[in-house]
Write an enzyme that holds these catalytic residues in place. Structure first.
Site, short mmCIF file in Angstrom:
data_model
loop_
_atom_site.label_atom_id
_atom_site.label_comp_id
_atom_site.label_asym_id
_atom_site.label_seq_id
_atom_site.Cartn_x
_atom_site.Cartn_y
_atom_site.Cartn_z
N HIS A 1 -30.15 -9.16 -19.30
CA HIS A 1 -31.06 -9.17 -20.45
C HIS A 1 -31.40 -10.59 -20.90
O HIS A 1 -32.36 -10.80 -21.63
CB HIS A 1 -30.51 -8.34 -21.62
CG HIS A 1 -29.42 -8.97 -22.40
ND1 HIS A 1 -28.09 -8.63 -22.27
CD2 HIS A 1 -29.44 -9.93 -23.37
CE1 HIS A 1 -27.36 -9.35 -23.12
NE2 HIS A 1 -28.16 -10.13 -23.78
N GLU B 1 -20.84 -28.74 -20.85
CA GLU B 1 -21.30 -28.80 -22.23
C GLU B 1 -20.20 -28.42 -23.21
O GLU B 1 -19.34 -27.59 -22.91
CB GLU B 1 -22.50 -27.84 -22.40
CG GLU B 1 -23.14 -27.84 -23.77
CD GLU B 1 -23.82 -29.16 -24.11
OE1 GLU B 1 -23.08 -30.10 -24.48
OE2 GLU B 1 -25.06 -29.24 -24.00
N ASN C 1 -20.72 -29.67 -27.20
CA ASN C 1 -21.51 -29.72 -28.44
C ASN C 1 -22.99 -29.75 -28.06
O ASN C 1 -23.47 -30.71 -27.47
CB ASN C 1 -21.13 -30.96 -29.26
CG ASN C 1 -21.75 -30.95 -30.64
OD1 ASN C 1 -22.86 -30.48 -30.84
ND2 ASN C 1 -21.03 -31.48 -31.62
N GLU D 1 -22.39 -35.89 -24.71
CA GLU D 1 -21.07 -36.52 -24.68
C GLU D 1 -20.75 -37.17 -23.34
O GLU D 1 -19.63 -37.62 -23.11
CB GLU D 1 -20.02 -35.47 -25.04
CG GLU D 1 -20.19 -34.96 -26.47
CD GLU D 1 -19.59 -33.58 -26.72
OE1 GLU D 1 -18.78 -33.47 -27.64
OE2 GLU D 1 -19.94 -32.64 -26.00
N GLU E 1 -22.07 -33.78 -19.48
CA GLU E 1 -23.02 -32.72 -19.15
C GLU E 1 -23.76 -32.99 -17.84
O GLU E 1 -24.02 -34.13 -17.49
CB GLU E 1 -24.05 -32.56 -20.27
CG GLU E 1 -23.47 -32.22 -21.63
CD GLU E 1 -23.12 -33.45 -22.45
OE1 GLU E 1 -22.91 -33.30 -23.67
OE2 GLU E 1 -23.05 -34.57 -21.86
N ASP F 1 -26.08 -4.79 -16.53
CA ASP F 1 -26.53 -5.97 -17.27
C ASP F 1 -25.89 -7.22 -16.67
O ASP F 1 -25.00 -7.84 -17.24
CB ASP F 1 -26.16 -5.81 -18.75
CG ASP F 1 -26.83 -6.87 -19.63
OD1 ASP F 1 -27.71 -7.59 -19.12
OD2 ASP F 1 -26.46 -6.96 -20.82
N SER G 1 -24.38 -13.86 -25.36
CA SER G 1 -24.76 -13.06 -24.21
C SER G 1 -24.60 -13.81 -22.90
O SER G 1 -24.92 -14.99 -22.81
CB SER G 1 -26.22 -12.64 -24.30
OG SER G 1 -26.37 -11.60 -25.21
N GLY G 2 -24.19 -13.09 -21.88
CA GLY G 2 -24.10 -13.66 -20.55
C GLY G 2 -22.85 -14.48 -20.29
O GLY G 2 -22.52 -14.77 -19.15
#
Length: 268
Positions: free
Chosen positions: A76, A90, A92, A97, A100, A124, A218-219
């Site tokens: 979704h 990641e 923040n 920082e 990333e 899903d 989600s995910g």
């Protein structure tokens, strides 16, 4: 009729029964309810899925880095046409920082049986092929996936992690959070006073008390400890439309072990 909330705030599923619909949880920059801010990069497979909005990118979902060039997330989250990118390393969302890595998505594979109008059918889950491979280091690692078919026992210790809402309709937080969500076995979760027939055996329930996932989670992964290692046993899918941490409406996840074969076929 009561509603579920999909973690992606897309649409609502209307059931014939008088029970809350699932709600997707990626609508806005929102986060884990309860819990605490995670130690930076302590879930090094956690990714932020972002879509292009104007000249910048906006967080919408979580996900798990399962191969250097592949990410697992919820269907979704990605069943609309957008320009996507994945951020690994990641912590923040509001600051860089230096850990990333920003990776574009070359192709999206949504499970062919996914139907956004029928969340309770399941499926899903989606895979993202990255345009380039992530560099693994102390801050970026691959998730361990469970063996095909493995089902965890009731009260098995797990943690949800994500950048979702800190309360239903509440304030946002830029830092990755985690919350302890023990597994609720299928027999309990599918009983009438819990989720009932909404929850299928290809799903995992976890929590059901004051801590839960919420919009923006989600995910992302349900991280469960086995033999001193964490395995991603769930992909965050939906919560109750009455509220993210509704009692006896635990956060519902796609059960990863039910889709190992499908993922292997795509990635090979």
């Amino acid at each position: 009729m009561m509603k579920f909330v999909l973690f992606a705030a897309l649409c609502v599923l209307v059931l014939a029964e008088e029970r809350p619909e699932p709600r997707f949880m990626e609508d806005a920059l929102e986060r884990v309810v309860g819990g605490e801010v995670a130690r930076p990069n302590s879930w090094p497979w956690q990714i932020s899925l972002q879509f292009k909005s104007g000249s910048s990118y906006r967080h919408t979902c979580g996900g798990s880095l399962i191969k250097r060039g592949w990410v697992m997330t919820a269907a979704h989250c990605v069943d609309s046409q957008r320009t996507w990118r994945v951020v690994v390393g990641e912590h923040n969302l509001n600051s860089n920082e230096g850990r990333e890595q920003y990776l574009s998505v070359s192709r999206v594979y949504v499970h062919p049986n996914w139907n956004s109008n029928s969340v309770a059918n399941g499926y899903d889950i989606a895979l993202l092929r990255l345009s380039s491979e992530a560099n693994l280091n102390n801050y970026v690692q691959l998730a361990n996936l469970p063996p095909s078919g493995q089902v965890l026992n009731h009260n098995h210790p797990c943690y949800i992690s994500g950048w979702g809402r800190t309360s239903t309709g509440g304030n946002l937080s830029a830092q990755l959070k985690q919350a302890y969500l023990p597994v609720v076995d299928h027999r309990t979760c599918s009983s009438g006073s819990w989720w009932g027939g909404t929850v299928k055996n290809t799903m995992v329930c976890a929590g059901g008390g004051k801590d839960s996932g919420c919009q923006g989670d989600s995910g992302g992964p349900l991280n469960c400890q086995l033999n001193n290692r964490y395995y991603v046993h769930g992909v965050t899918s939906f919560v109750s439309g009455r509220g993210c941490n509704e009692v006896r409406k635990p956060t519902v996840f796609t059960r990863v072990s039910a889709y190992i074969g499908w993922m292997e076929n795509i990635m090979n």
